[in-house]
Scaffold this motif. Structure first.
Motif, PDB file in Angstrom:
ATOM      1  N   ARG A   2       2.090  -0.132   4.920  1.00  0.00           N
ATOM      2  CA  ARG A   2       2.097   1.167   4.242  1.00  0.00           C
ATOM      3  C   ARG A   2       3.495   1.729   4.005  1.00  0.00           C
ATOM      4  O   ARG A   2       4.369   1.632   4.856  1.00  0.00           O
ATOM      5  N   SER A  47       1.959  11.653  -1.780  1.00  0.00           N
ATOM      6  CA  SER A  47       1.569  13.048  -1.571  1.00  0.00           C
ATOM      7  C   SER A  47       1.812  13.813  -2.872  1.00  0.00           C
ATOM      8  O   SER A  47       2.901  13.748  -3.442  1.00  0.00           O
ATOM      9  N   THR A  68      -7.344  11.030  -0.230  1.00  0.00           N
ATOM     10  CA  THR A  68      -7.710  11.717   1.010  1.00  0.00           C
ATOM     11  C   THR A  68      -7.712  13.210   0.714  1.00  0.00           C
ATOM     12  O   THR A  68      -6.717  13.740   0.210  1.00  0.00           O
ATOM     13  N   LYS A 127      -2.456  -1.080  -3.832  1.00  0.00           N
ATOM     14  CA  LYS A 127      -3.339   0.035  -3.474  1.00  0.00           C
ATOM     15  C   LYS A 127      -2.527   1.322  -3.405  1.00  0.00           C
ATOM     16  O   LYS A 127      -1.428   1.335  -2.826  1.00  0.00           O
ATOM     17  N   ILE A 128      -3.063   2.386  -4.002  1.00  0.00           N
ATOM     18  CA  ILE A 128      -2.395   3.693  -3.947  1.00  0.00           C
ATOM     19  C   ILE A 128      -3.401   4.730  -3.448  1.00  0.00           C
ATOM     20  O   ILE A 128      -4.525   4.814  -3.954  1.00  0.00           O
ATOM     21  N   ARG A 129      -3.007   5.493  -2.439  1.00  0.00           N
ATOM     22  CA  ARG A 129      -3.825   6.615  -1.966  1.00  0.00           C
ATOM     23  C   ARG A 129      -3.106   7.915  -2.277  1.00  0.00           C
ATOM     24  O   ARG A 129      -1.926   8.078  -1.966  1.00  0.00           O
ATOM     25  N   ARG A 186       5.223   5.493   2.137  1.00  0.00           N
ATOM     26  CA  ARG A 186       4.826   6.839   1.718  1.00  0.00           C
ATOM     27  C   ARG A 186       5.843   7.446   0.773  1.00  0.00           C
ATOM     28  O   ARG A 186       7.053   7.216   0.918  1.00  0.00           O
ATOM     29  N   ARG A 230       1.177   5.433  -0.286  1.00  0.00           N
ATOM     30  CA  ARG A 230       0.471   6.717  -0.180  1.00  0.00           C
ATOM     31  C   ARG A 230       1.358   7.780  -0.828  1.00  0.00           C
ATOM     32  O   ARG A 230       2.498   7.984  -0.413  1.00  0.00           O
ATOM     33  N   TYR A 241       0.853  -1.184   0.000  1.00  0.00           N
ATOM     34  CA  TYR A 241       0.000   0.000   0.000  1.00  0.00           C
ATOM     35  C   TYR A 241       0.896   1.245   0.000  1.00  0.00           C
ATOM     36  O   TYR A 241       1.699   1.431   0.918  1.00  0.00           O
ATOM     37  N   THR A 286      -2.646  11.889  -1.532  1.00  0.00           N
ATOM     38  CA  THR A 286      -2.882  12.766  -0.402  1.00  0.00           C
ATOM     39  C   THR A 286      -2.094  14.052  -0.612  1.00  0.00           C
ATOM     40  O   THR A 286      -1.684  14.366  -1.715  1.00  0.00           O
TER      41      THR A 286
END
Ligand code: SAM
Ligand code: SF4
Length: 324
Positions: free
Chosen positions: A254, A16, A93, A62-64, A256, A14, A12, A66
């Motif tokens: 996770r 920015s 997000t 999975k990529i979020r 980042r 995340r 996963y 932010t």
């Protein structure tokens, strides 16, 4: 597969998109004057996609996205649509202030679920927290997302004596609205004036809710950061992100990537690896990713424990430059 020394598989990521934001939430921004990084110095869209592909080839599913606020970046739509071509669950997000311009993009990108920050249901308190008078815009954009069938999770950072008396307003809101409200324990980051006595713990949050509602625990996944609960008869549900009182590091999956292209293996990691410069210099990014993850500490970046937190000793960025 990206595995660390504790046999945790990391799938996963995340990302920015920017450290810029149109709100000024006091728990997130450093208290001193802060200059946002100009877009020209950020990871560029093609570089974001190249780095993301490298992570996907190493097992990321999975990529979020932010920030800062990801949707203030002018090329946000282009980045979202490019990333949506990768075989991952893509999600976001956001503070919701720009969502009305992005409904079609989110649909085209097949984004199903969006996390939205909202710490109070009172407009005046929203203004105090964010220093921007945009409460009604955020509320109407939440309605818009629900109307368009997106799954909505609300992130609410709870601070003692400030918005702990909003907790049951949020619970009441879940009665007729299919949202999941996630109460987040206030965390220490560079310049955010964190003190231990401002944290409202998981235990305290549950006792406040229990004064008015009966709830049932739901099943949690090993990789979940939140502990989930349901209230019989409510359309929505709630969860607690108990980083400070009951961390969930054992199942952490996770990683980042900051807006300036640095990899962090934990929200609280001291160490960072500059993947962007490596990519630009044609160096072996895959090797750097694995080296970075092997430095991951067992819990809370190795910087504090549940029993002992000295915010002045924590060596980290401000939250707005990490992305949550
Ligand atoms: N701008 C977007 C937003 O507000 O949702 C994305 C970035 S924001 C840094 C990501 C998440 O971090 C938000 O849900 C915010 O509430 C949370 N956050 C920021 N500072 C925090 C802190 N000190 N403790 C706990 N959560 C924090
Ligand atoms: Fe901006 Fe989100 Fe931080 Fe608030 S929490 S200042 S909206 S990045």
């Amino acid at each position: 597969m990206i595995k660390d020394r504790f046999d945790r598989t990391h799938n996963y990521l995340r990302i920015s998109l920017t450290d810029n934001c149109n709100l000024r939430c006091f728990y997130c921004m450093p208290e001193e004057e802060y200059d946002f990084t100009p877009t020209s110095r950020l990871t560029q869209p093609d570089e974001i996609v190249t780095l993301a592909k490298i992570f996907v080839d190493e097992g990321v599913t999975k990529i979020r996205l932010t920030g800062g606020e990801p949707l203030v970046r002018k090329d946000a739509a282009k980045i979202i649509l490019s990333l949506s071509q990768l075989p991952v669950e893509l999600t976001l997000t956001t503070n919701a202030t720009r969502l009305h311009d992005f409904i079609d993009v989110l649909k085209q990108a097949n984004i199903q679920s969006v996390n939205i920050s909202l710490d109070t249901l009172q407009p005046e308190k929203f203004l105090l927290i964010t220093r921007r008078d945009l409460f009604h815009l955020v509320r109407s954009n939440i309605e818009l997302l629900l109307h368009h069938g997106f799954k909505v999770k609300i992130n609410c950072v709870v601070m003692k004596g400030f918005n702990d008396n909003d907790i049951n307003d949020f619970i009441e809101w879940t009665m007729h609205n299919p949202v999941e409200v996630r109460f987040i324990e206030f965390m220490p980051f560079s310049g955010n004036r964190w003190t231990n006595n401002k944290v409202v713990s998981l235990h305290e949050i549950l006792s406040i809710i229990n004064q008015q509602y009966s709830f049932l625990p739901l099943q949690n996944d090993i990789t979940d950061t939140s502990k989930h609960f349901m209230i019989p008869g409510h359309a929505g549900s709630f969860a607690v992100i108990s980083t400070m009182s009951s961390p969930f590091c054992a199942g952490c999956n996770r990683m980042r990537l900051t807006a300036d292209g640095k990899m962090k293996n934990c929200l609280f990691s001291k160490t960072e690896t500059d993947l962007l410069t490596a990519l630009r210099n044609d160096e072996d990014v895959v090797k750097l990713i694995h080296e970075n993850i092997m430095m991951k500490e067992k819990e809370l970046g190795g910087q504090f424990t549940v029993d002992e937190v000295d915010a002045n000793e924590i060596d980290n960025r401000s939250m707005i430059t990490i992305g949550g």
